[in-house]
Structures are given as C-alpha cells and as structure tokens.
Design an enzyme around this catalytic site. Structure first.
Site, PDB file in Angstrom:
ATOM      1  N   MET A   1       0.838  -1.202   0.000  1.00  0.00           N
ATOM      2  CA  MET A   1       0.000   0.000   0.000  1.00  0.00           C
ATOM      3  C   MET A   1       0.870   1.248   0.000  1.00  0.00           C
ATOM      4  O   MET A   1       1.783   1.383   0.807  1.00  0.00           O
ATOM      5  CB  MET A   1      -0.916  -0.034   1.233  1.00  0.00           C
ATOM      6  CG  MET A   1      -1.753   1.217   1.418  1.00  0.00           C
ATOM      7  SD  MET A   1      -2.927   1.439   0.044  1.00  0.00           S
ATOM      8  CE  MET A   1      -2.998   3.231  -0.008  1.00  0.00           C
TER       9      MET A   1
ATOM     10  N   GLU B   1       4.607   0.806  -6.072  1.00  0.00           N
ATOM     11  CA  GLU B   1       4.196   1.692  -4.972  1.00  0.00           C
ATOM     12  C   GLU B   1       4.903   3.042  -5.041  1.00  0.00           C
ATOM     13  O   GLU B   1       4.329   4.068  -4.697  1.00  0.00           O
ATOM     14  CB  GLU B   1       4.433   1.014  -3.612  1.00  0.00           C
ATOM     15  CG  GLU B   1       3.767  -0.352  -3.428  1.00  0.00           C
ATOM     16  CD  GLU B   1       2.290  -0.397  -3.781  1.00  0.00           C
ATOM     17  OE1 GLU B   1       1.619   0.652  -3.705  1.00  0.00           O
ATOM     18  OE2 GLU B   1       1.800  -1.487  -4.155  1.00  0.00           O
TER      19      GLU B   1
HETATM   20  N1  BES Z   1      -3.228   0.748  -3.800  1.00  0.00           N
HETATM   21  C1  BES Z   1      -2.950  -0.635  -3.838  1.00  0.00           C
HETATM   22  C2  BES Z   1      -3.271  -1.346  -2.561  1.00  0.00           C
HETATM   23  C3  BES Z   1      -4.725  -1.676  -2.399  1.00  0.00           C
HETATM   24  C4  BES Z   1      -5.288  -2.688  -3.113  1.00  0.00           C
HETATM   25  C5  BES Z   1      -5.501  -0.995  -1.499  1.00  0.00           C
HETATM   26  C6  BES Z   1      -6.630  -2.971  -2.961  1.00  0.00           C
HETATM   27  C7  BES Z   1      -6.831  -1.265  -1.347  1.00  0.00           C
HETATM   28  C8  BES Z   1      -7.408  -2.273  -2.075  1.00  0.00           C
HETATM   29  C9  BES Z   1      -1.477  -0.901  -4.150  1.00  0.00           C
HETATM   30  O1  BES Z   1      -0.833   0.110  -4.819  1.00  0.00           O
HETATM   31  C10 BES Z   1      -1.441  -2.095  -5.039  1.00  0.00           C
HETATM   32  O2  BES Z   1      -1.831  -1.955  -6.169  1.00  0.00           O
HETATM   33  N2  BES Z   1      -1.009  -3.241  -4.549  1.00  0.00           N
HETATM   34  C11 BES Z   1      -1.014  -4.467  -5.289  1.00  0.00           C
HETATM   35  C12 BES Z   1       0.362  -4.938  -5.572  1.00  0.00           C
HETATM   36  C13 BES Z   1       0.863  -4.347  -6.844  1.00  0.00           C
HETATM   37  C14 BES Z   1       2.310  -4.576  -7.068  1.00  0.00           C
HETATM   38  C15 BES Z   1       0.115  -4.852  -8.050  1.00  0.00           C
HETATM   39  C16 BES Z   1      -1.743  -5.487  -4.460  1.00  0.00           C
HETATM   40  O3  BES Z   1      -1.898  -5.268  -3.275  1.00  0.00           O
HETATM   41  O4  BES Z   1      -2.188  -6.480  -5.019  1.00  0.00           O
HETATM   42 ZN    ZN Z   2      -1.307   0.233  -6.826  1.00  0.00          ZN
END
Ligand code: BES
Ligand code: ZN
Length: 861
Positions: A274, A309
């Site tokens: 996150m 991130e």
């Molecule tokens: N902003 C997201 C985290 C997130 C995901 C918050 C769903 C709330 C709900 C973060 O930037 C993200 O995309 N994380 C991915 C990993 C990424 C490398 C694809 C994840 O958590 O799957």
């Molecule tokens: Zn993301």
C-alpha cells in the site's frame, strides 16, 4: 458518465463539498493489551455555507465528545450515527456561520484483527507474541480509525501524534518533530504536518522494528523497517527503492516532496502493498529477499512491487483521482510505470517482454467476459469500490496506456505525463485531464482515441483476410464465451492502432476506426502477422489460410517474429478455440510448432493454455493421451534446460526452468518425477542444497505423487518455517496432493491458527485449481461461509474465496454457485460471482463443442 446506473442516485453517498477540511490535528493512544484506542482530533474547517449539521465518515467508532468553535463561540452538538452509511452527523444547537470553524472531537475505537482501518498484527520478540498497530485505509477505511471526510477529493493536511510505550517505535508519513518521555514507560511522539493529501494515504505503524537506511542523490532518507531479526532480508529492497526513487524523480521531473521514504514489512497484510505517502506498507513476501532462500522470480516480484508503490508517490499521491471511478489513473498507471522503472534498473531482466504474459494477457482474459466493466465505472458504495481493484483497473489500464505510449512515442508521452502531474499537483484529476495534457503535447487526438477504451467494456477482435492483394480488416467486440456471444449485442467501434508486418520485415501502421477497412497489400508475403509485439489491446483472428501460414515461421523462429509475436499467435489460437472461432485441435497443432522455441513467455503461455484445457478434459477417457501430448511437447525444452542453473545464464531461462519442469512433472513424466523426488530427499538429508528457484516446483511434484508421509512432512515444515516466501511454497505443495483425504486436511488447515488470515484464500485458490480438489474446496467454502463473511466481508480478500469457482466445468456447478449466493451474504461479490458463472458455462460449452474432435485428435496420435 460511464456505466448504467444514473449518477443522481449514486452521488447521494458523497459528502457535501460545502464543508472543506483544511487541517486535522489528531492524537492517538492505542492500548495493546485490550486492543482498543482512544483519540482526540481538531479539524480546521472552511464552511462554504451556514449549516446546523456537519456530516463525516465514521465506522465502528464511538464519539465521546464534540464541540465546534467559531471565533469566540463554542457550540455543542449531538452525535447521530448512521451505521449503514458509515457516516456520523454532528447536529448543532445553532447554525454555524459560513467561514472558518474548528471541530473538536474525542473518540474511541477497536484495534481490530481484520487487516483494515487501524488494526493489529502479531509478531514474535524474545519468544513472546507482540502486536503492532497498523493502518490500511484504502479505499474507505480511514473512517475506522477516526471520524473524517473520507473521500479522495477532500485533501487536507494531517498532523498526527501518539502516546505509546517507550520501547516501541512509531512510523508515519512524515518525520518526527518531537518526542516527549513520560513517567511510567510512555512517550508522546509528534510528527511534522503532511502535505495536502487524501485521507486514504495516511498511515501509522507502531511496534518493535529493526531498520536499515540509505539516501538518494537528492538527500531523501530511505528506510526499510522489518520486525526484529529480518534486517538481512531488507537489503535488496533498500537498494532498489533508492534507485527507483531517483529514477522517478528524473522521469517525472518533479522532486519527491517528503524528507523520508519508508518501506515497512507487515506480518499480517491484506493486499500486496500500500502506497501511503512516505510510509509504504508491504506484505513480507513483497518486500523481503533472502539472498540464500529467495527465488529469482520473487526477487523480480519485489522489485516490481516497490516500483509500483513508488510510482504512486506521484501517480496517486501527488495527483489523486477525483473519485474512485478514476481509480485506474492510480492503479493502471502504477502497473505500467513499474515496468518502466524495473526495466531501467534491471535491463537484463527484460520485464517488458514479460508484460504481455503478466498483465496484457490477463487483462484480455478478464475483459473478454460479458460481465467485465469499463475501466471508468460508476461506483458509490464501499463494496462496489473494493470490487474494481481487479485486472481491468490494473492490467487493462496498464495495457491501454502501453498502447497509447507506443502510439504517441516515448518523448511526447513522457512530456504529457509531466505536464499532467505538474498541473494537478496536490489536487485531484479525472481521466479526461490526463488526455488533455497528452493531447496538448503530442498534438494527436488522444481524447477521441481513448474514449471507448476507458468508457466501454471489452475490446475488439480484429478479423483479417487477404484476397487479391488486398487486406481486409474488421472489428467486433470479443467475447470468450459462446453463450455470451449470443446474448450480447455490442456495436462499439474502437479507435485501434494496428500494425501489420510480414516476412519482409516491413511494418505498416494503421488506425482502425470503422467496422471494416480494406486496403491494398502488394507484398508477396509468405506470412503476415498483425499487432507487432502485441502492443494493441486486441486479439486477432486470421483467415484459415493466413492462420495456416503462421505455423512455419513459428517453427523456424523467423527473426521477424519477436517473442511477444510468437506468444500472441499461440495465446489467441487457444483463446479463439475456447470462443469457438478456431477448433481446439488446430490450436494444439499450432502448439507443436513451438517445439524449438526457448522463450520464457511462449512456454509459460503454453503451460497456462494447456492447463485450462487439462481442467476441462480431466475426466475424459482420452485424458492420458493429452498428458502424453504435453510431455512430448515439453520434453525437448526440458532436456535443454536441465535441472541446474548454468553459469551466466539469462534471467528468463532461470524463470523458464521451473515452469517447464513443473509441466512435465504434472503430466506424469517419470524421469522428471524421479529427479524431483531424489532432489527432495537429498535436500532433506543435507546432501545437496536445492536452489530456491527449484524448490517450489520440486515440492509440488513431490506432493502430487506423495502420500501421507510427505503430507505430514510438509505440514510440520509449514508450522516451523518463519520465512514467508518458503511458507508460501510449502503451502502450494500442501494443495497439490491427489488424495482427497489429504486435501480435506489441507482445507481444514486453511482456517486453523497455523495459517494467517492473509493466506487462507491461497489454499482455497490452489485446491480449487487442483482437479482432484475442486469439489472439496467448494464444499469447504460453503461450510465456512459464515466465518469467511465474519472475517473478510468488505475487505480486500473477500472475493478471493469465490473467484476460483471459475475452475468448474459443468452447468450444474454454475447453477449451484448461483443458487448458493442467492441465499447467502454476497455484498461486494456480485460481479465476481457473475464472472465465475459465465466462465464455468463457457468451459462447459467448450467441451461439448470440441470434445469429439479432441477425442479424435488424441486417438490419432
Ligand atoms: N493501492 C494498492 C493497494 C490496495 C489494493 C488498497 C486494494 C486497497 C485495495 C497498491 O498500490 C497495489 O496496487 N497493490 C497491489 C500490488 C501491486 C504490485 C500490483 C496489491 O496489493 O495487489
Ligand atoms: Zn497500486
């Protein structure tokens, strides 16, 4: 506005724009014994109108006191909770006047165990279990930590402080400005004010940590925080993060605005990572790399997640979507930028080549369902918002950006991004704002070109035929399910950049806009392929004659076909066979043309597509013939690769080896199975150390062919292991047994105290994908549904317990799944269920249609 529901009813959940938070000053006092917290907050407000009521977001928070100060006046108010809406109204005795005002609240809440809001996460220290306090606010859970205006466009300054036990550290978005020690073993830590930002980006983490640190050229302090004992596993992340931050600073041409960039590994974490501004939180597997025990694949994954991130620090944090409808501006972009950055930091990894396998193909897959959604989609309720963190927002978002970047050229694209970021810094933007900036710089009609790509569901299937030296192209929305093809009438036309090339090496680019286009093609080509390097977000259906001509160059690995091109030919042949445009035996014959190929993505795609086929024909009589077909196909490349890494071999070969040997093992190749078992025994006895790249595949082959003895071994190993990446490998092995009794035990284990809540869904996913475990996994999910709802409903992982239902292959199962969720809680799963059911029915139709042909194909071999 995109979507079907009228925006009028939808907008009612939004807070008023007449009450603007300028600054929050918040103090928290967590209690790590009772898992509760109390807090006070002072919010400086700007009121655009006189009002008697202030409405804010709040969930599972008890407001202890409220008063409003305006000038010299203090006005008291009443608190009215609206639990369902996750709101709270403060109703005042007299009207508060337009202008500045200060709202003072005190409140109490729970340090929950649901990995959302302000929650607790367990770790060991000196043989004792401790709990850290962690936050996860995206999308709508800041309201679970303090009453706030919890919408991305209500940007504000946050100044936080904490009273915590003196032996603990607290990390937040900014640096500490003051620490005051109290008697009785407590201290107060105050942080400097944040930049103006959205509430979902606020973060604080309180616990015992070890850290290592470095600095960027610009003097930004980069720190990696881990729970005690894991410092050695933080080095790769530190090196990557420093270089990555420097890269983005140059690429976006905007300095990173905070003094620190902290990356924190959290033992219990719902998502992968996150992007909280200046305090990015990670699952351990997404941040930690053990030089002795991490696979090449995981190391690459860590680099991609960090790059993802950190891209958000600009795309998302500095410039934020105005509303969740534009979520893809965050996630699609970060998913694109992670490749740009990693390609720069690790050029030898060729991650752009892998993009088509990891993102592009996955997006094409989900978006080929009638139950997909447009990239820009109307959402209002928190459950609807959660539901769109999917392959459409991420992978399709990234893919259409890649297509656009290719079309505009790298320089115009980058300059457009810079303009957009500068213009909307510390503010919010909608999709059209990005198009405007790119259009200004490139002077190309970006908005017009991109409208259908982000506002309409799906994408085109480009059909191509050649007659009399003229090439005829037509487009039509692609749907992978034959049933959906009959139901959905969609006449969308996309503005699609398509390239056409042949054995001559010449490349022609056109912008497809009409339903059909015809133009002269005078080359005397022995073969023609469309969509060079698979940059367009389309699939291509060749005429029979053109299709047949592609086998030759595939087999000879014609130098004019890139890895992505070969990959694309194979991928579309199989998917078009599912969709009824190509018969499956033709796709299988084409697969044989790949026999000399050595490309990672080509083999990985073959493994994926043959895996889908295996899933639908697993119970057919000719299934053993299918296995033999797969063995014959994969054996030569398996022999070439062998079991040991060659010195100086390229990165992609190291990824390819376990993929190929895994397929051979899973399809009963005796030699591979023996070898894996032998390696496993020697590794256990300490006679030979298994390379981390090969551990996963060896474990799975051993368990697939294993009995209770191996099961007990893995079960104990899982409990003892502390390195999360290794635990995940063992977990996969526990899901790969063929004995139903053992699989039932694995499923029980998923909900035992030995498996963290963050990992339970993995067991469900893998057992459901195991042909021997499908029915068991579904039974377990139904049996545990109440528990699953209690623990996961509303959270990031909820849908993961339903998604793998797509593995089923009969209409009965489709009805069963639909029926179950008619009578059971499924808020926020609506689209996931429809998608799974659509896929199941498509699987069933596929087998009905091509079963006979497959039987003949395999009998004739
Ligand atoms: N902003 C997201 C985290 C997130 C995901 C918050 C769903 C709330 C709900 C973060 O930037 C993200 O995309 N994380 C991915 C990993 C990424 C490398 C694809 C994840 O958590 O799957
Ligand atoms: Zn993301």
């Amino acid at each position: 506005m995109a979507g079907k529901t009228s925006s009028k009813t939808k907008l009612s959940v939004r807070l008023s724009k007449d009450i603007v938070p300028l600054k929050y000053i918040i103090h928290f006092e967590p209690d790590f014994e009772n898992f509760t917290f109390v807090g006070t907050e002072t919010i400086q407000l700007e009121l655009k109108k006189n009002t008697k009521k202030i409405r804010m977001h709040s969930a599972e928070i008890e407001v202890l006191s409220v008063e409003l100060i305006q000038g010299k006046k203090t006005i008291t108010g009443k608190t009215v909770y609206k639990d369902k809406e996750e709101e709270v109204d403060f109703e005042f005795e007299e009207a508060v006047k337009q202008g500045r005002a200060v709202l003072k609240l005190s409140f109490a809440g729970i340090l929950n165990d649901k990995m959302r809001g302000f929650y607790r996460s367990a770790y060991e220290l000196d043989g004792k279990t401790h709990h850290m306090g962690v936050t996860q606010f995206e999308s709508t859970d800041a309201r679970r930590a303090f009453p706030c205006f919890d919408e991305p466009s209500h940007k504000s300054i946050f100044e936080v402080s904490f009273k915590i036990p003196s032996d603990r550290a607290v990390i937040s978005n900014t640096l500490e400005s003051e620490v005051v020690e109290h008697q009785g073993g407590f201290k107060t830590v105050i942080f400097t004010p944040s930049p103006k930002m959205s509430s979902y980006l606020l973060a604080f983490i309180i616990g015992h940590f070890e850290s290592i640190e470095g600095k960027t050229k610009d003097g930004v302090l980069v720190r990696i925080f881990v729970t005690p004992g894991k410092k050695k596993q933080a080095e790769f992340a530190l090196e990557t993060a420093v270089k990555c931050l420097e890269f983005y600073t140059g690429y976006f041409n905007i300095k990173y605005p905070l003094p620190t960039m902290d990356l924190i590994a959290i033992p219990d974490f719902a998502a992968g990572a996150m992007e909280n501004w200046g305090a990015v939180t990670y699952r351990e597997t997404a941040l930690l790399v053990d030089p002795q025990n991490s696979s090449t694949h995981n190391k690459q994954w860590v680099a991609l997640v960090i790059a993802h991130e950190l891209a958000h620090q600009w795309f998302g944090n500095l410039v934020t979507m105005e509303w969740w409808t534009h979520l893809w501006l965050n996630e699609g972009f970060a998913s694109y930028m992670e490749y740009v950055a990693v390609n720069h930091l690790f050029p030898q990894w060729n991650v752009w080549t892998q993009f088509v396998f990891m993102d592009h193909a996955r997006a094409l897959e989900l978006d080929s369902l009638a139950n997909t959604h447009p990239i820009e989609v109307d959402v209002s309720h928190p459950a609807e918002i959660s539901e769109i963190f999917d392959d459409v927002s991420y992978a399709k978002g990234a893919s259409v950006i890649r297509m656009l970047a290719e079309y505009l050229g790298e320089k115009a694209f980058r300059n457009g991004l810079r303009k957009y970021l500068k213009r909307h810094s510390y503010a919010n933007a909608q999709t059209t704002h990005l198009w405007e900036a790119l259009e200004e710089v490139s002077k190309k009609p970006v908005k017009k070109m991109m409208t259908e790509w982000t506002r309409m569901p799906g994408y085109p299937l480009v059909s191509v035929d050649i007659t009399n030296k003229s090439l005829k192209l037509s487009q039509q929305r692609f749907l992978s399910s034959v049933i959906s093809q009959k139901k959905v009438k969609d006449s969308t036309l996309w503005l699609t950049p398509v390239s056409i090339f042949s054995n001559s090496g010449k490349l022609k680019k056109i912008l497809l806009s009409k339903k059909t286009t015809e133009f002269p093609f005078k080359e005397d080509a022995s073969w023609i392929k469309l969509n060079k390097d698979e940059t367009g977000f389309v699939r291509v259906k060749y005429s029979q004659e053109m299709f047949n001509k592609l086998a030759g160059p595939l087999e000879k690995m014609d130098k004019n076909l890139s890895e992505q091109d070969r990959f694309g030919i194979v991928r579309d042949a199989f998917v078009l066979s599912e969709a009824g445009f190509v018969s499956t035996d033709k796709a299988l014959m084409l697969a044989r043309s790949c026999i000399h190929d050595e490309s990672y993505i080509v083999w990985a795609e073959l493994a994926t597509e043959l895996g889908k086929l295996k899933n639908i024909i697993y119970n057919e009589k000719y299934y053993p013939e299918f296995e033999k077909f797969v063995r014959d196909l994969f054996s030569p490349i398996g022999k070439k690769l062998g079991w040991e890494k060659k010195t100086g071999e390229e990165h992609a070969k190291t990824l390819l080896r376990p993929t190929v040997l895994g397929v051979l093992g899973r399809n009963k190749d005796d030699e591979t199975i023996k070898k894996a078992q032998d390696f496993f025994e020697k590794d256990k006895k300490g006679l030979k150390k298994l390379s981390p790249d090969m551990k996963g595949v060896v474990y799975v082959i051993v368990s697939e062919n294993g009995t209770e003895k191996e099961f007990e071994y893995f079960l104990e190993a899982y409990k003892k292991e502390t390195f999360q990446e290794e635990k995940d490998r063992i977990l996969r092995a526990l899901c790969a047994f063929k004995d139903k009794k053992l699989l039932a035990r694995t499923l029980d284990f998923a909900f035992s105290q030995h498996v963290k809540a963050q990992d339970s869904f993995k067991i469900i996913t893998f057992v459901w994908a195991n042909p021997a475990g499908k029915d068991l996994a579904w039974e377990k999910v139904q049996k545990e549904w109440e528990e699953i709802v209690k623990k996961f409903a509303g959270g990031h992982l909820f849908s993961r317990f339903v998604k793998p239902a797509a593995n089923f292959t009969t209409n009965d199962k489709a009805d069963e799944v639909t029926g179950f969720f008619k009578t059971h809680e499924s808020k926020g799963l609506e689209r996931t269920i429809l998608q799974a059911v659509e896929q199941i029915k498509s699987n069933a139709a596929w087998l009905t249609r091509d079963g006979k042909k497959l039987q003949i194909f395999f009998a004739d071999r």
